[in-house]
Design an enzyme around this catalytic site. Structure first.
Site, mmCIF file in Angstrom:
data_model
loop_
_atom_site.group_PDB
_atom_site.id
_atom_site.type_symbol
_atom_site.label_atom_id
_atom_site.label_comp_id
_atom_site.label_asym_id
_atom_site.label_seq_id
_atom_site.Cartn_x
_atom_site.Cartn_y
_atom_site.Cartn_z
ATOM 1 N N HIS A 87 -4.072 1.535 7.818
ATOM 2 C CA HIS A 87 -2.727 2.119 7.817
ATOM 3 C C HIS A 87 -2.630 3.256 6.785
ATOM 4 O O HIS A 87 -2.110 4.340 7.090
ATOM 5 C CB HIS A 87 -1.717 0.997 7.497
ATOM 6 N N GLU A 88 -3.155 3.018 5.581
ATOM 7 C CA GLU A 88 -3.057 4.039 4.528
ATOM 8 C C GLU A 88 -3.940 5.250 4.811
ATOM 9 O O GLU A 88 -3.559 6.387 4.529
ATOM 10 C CB GLU A 88 -3.422 3.440 3.157
ATOM 11 N N GLN A 127 3.210 9.848 1.165
ATOM 12 C CA GLN A 127 4.468 9.100 1.191
ATOM 13 C C GLN A 127 5.340 9.369 -0.024
ATOM 14 O O GLN A 127 6.514 9.007 -0.040
ATOM 15 C CB GLN A 127 4.189 7.595 1.283
ATOM 16 N N HIS A 183 -2.354 7.569 6.997
ATOM 17 C CA HIS A 183 -1.354 8.418 6.326
ATOM 18 C C HIS A 183 -1.960 9.719 5.799
ATOM 19 O O HIS A 183 -1.347 10.770 5.904
ATOM 20 C CB HIS A 183 -0.695 7.678 5.161
ATOM 21 N N GLY A 186 0.836 -1.188 0.000
ATOM 22 C CA GLY A 186 0.000 0.000 0.000
ATOM 23 C C GLY A 186 0.877 1.247 0.000
ATOM 24 O O GLY A 186 2.052 1.191 0.375
ATOM 25 N N CYS A 237 6.355 0.215 7.778
ATOM 26 C CA CYS A 237 5.950 1.319 6.926
ATOM 27 C C CYS A 237 7.122 1.717 6.038
ATOM 28 O O CYS A 237 8.248 1.839 6.513
ATOM 29 C CB CYS A 237 5.526 2.499 7.795
ATOM 30 N N LEU A 238 6.842 1.907 4.744
ATOM 31 C CA LEU A 238 7.900 2.298 3.812
ATOM 32 C C LEU A 238 8.503 3.652 4.191
ATOM 33 O O LEU A 238 9.634 3.942 3.826
ATOM 34 C CB LEU A 238 7.344 2.357 2.391
HETATM 35 ZN ZN ZN Z 1 3.007 3.511 5.959
#
Ligand code: ZN
Length: 188
Positions: free
Chosen positions: A159-160, A51, A163, A46, A117-118
């Protein structure tokens, strides 16, 4: 399509409440395609627009939900005397593109799971999430859509959507730690 740079903490864009998507124009289509490519290349399951440095309420998610009957089939093959492990049923990952995503319904029940998380390399955390969410939003053409997600997919959506509200998983985590390599398979 172009790969975009994934921004990491403490970049302030990750802490901002992103602005609603109002125009489904060419620029947005390019951003969506770039986000999909960037997510796949990372690889991740995702990605939210903040991000990649864009403060827009836009998320992409791609995840293959394992069917629950997998185990039964494996057992059945083993009983049939097969020496070779049965091929895991190929589940095609499903791609979701959602503008202005909003959780409109949740299960009462929550479950803890380990998330990464990226945008926060080198850390994972144990986070409590709803086991089911219903997400409302718009597709890439601006048409209204609704999706019901359970299990890990429900976790990815939560999670997204965090963000685009400037929330990152350590804000919600019961504990965070530096993971062993095998703990970092699913990043969002
Ligand atoms: Zn993340």
């Amino acid at each position: 399509m172009t790969l975009r740079t994934i921004v990491t903490l403490p970049d302030p864009v990750l802490r901002r409440k992103a602005r609603p998507v109002s125009s489904f124009d060419k620029n947005l289509q390019t951003l969506i395609d770039d986000m999909i490519e960037t997510m796949r290349q990372a690889p991740g399951v995702g990605l939210a627009a903040p991000q990649v440095g864009m403060s827009d309420r836009l998320i992409v998610v791609e995840y293959a939900e394992q069917p629950e009957d997998d185990e039964d089939e494996a057992t059945a093959s083993a009983q049939a005397g097969s020496q070779v492990a049965p091929p895991r049923k190929e589940v095609k990952p499903k791609l979701y593109v959602i503008a202005n995503p909003e959780i409109v319904k949740t299960s009462g029940e929550m479950v803890t799971g380990v998330e990464g998380c990226l945008s926060i390399p080198g850390l994972v955390g144990e986070v409590e999430r709803y086991t089911m969410v219903q997400v409302k939003g718009q597709n890439r053409r601006g048409q209204p859509m609704k999706v019901k997600a359970e299990g890990w997919l429900a976790r990815i959506f939560q999670h997204e959507i965090d963000h685009v509200n400037g929330v990152v998983f350590p804000d919600r985590a019961l504990r965070v730690w530096k993971p062993e390599p095998e703990e970092v398979e699913k990043l969002a």
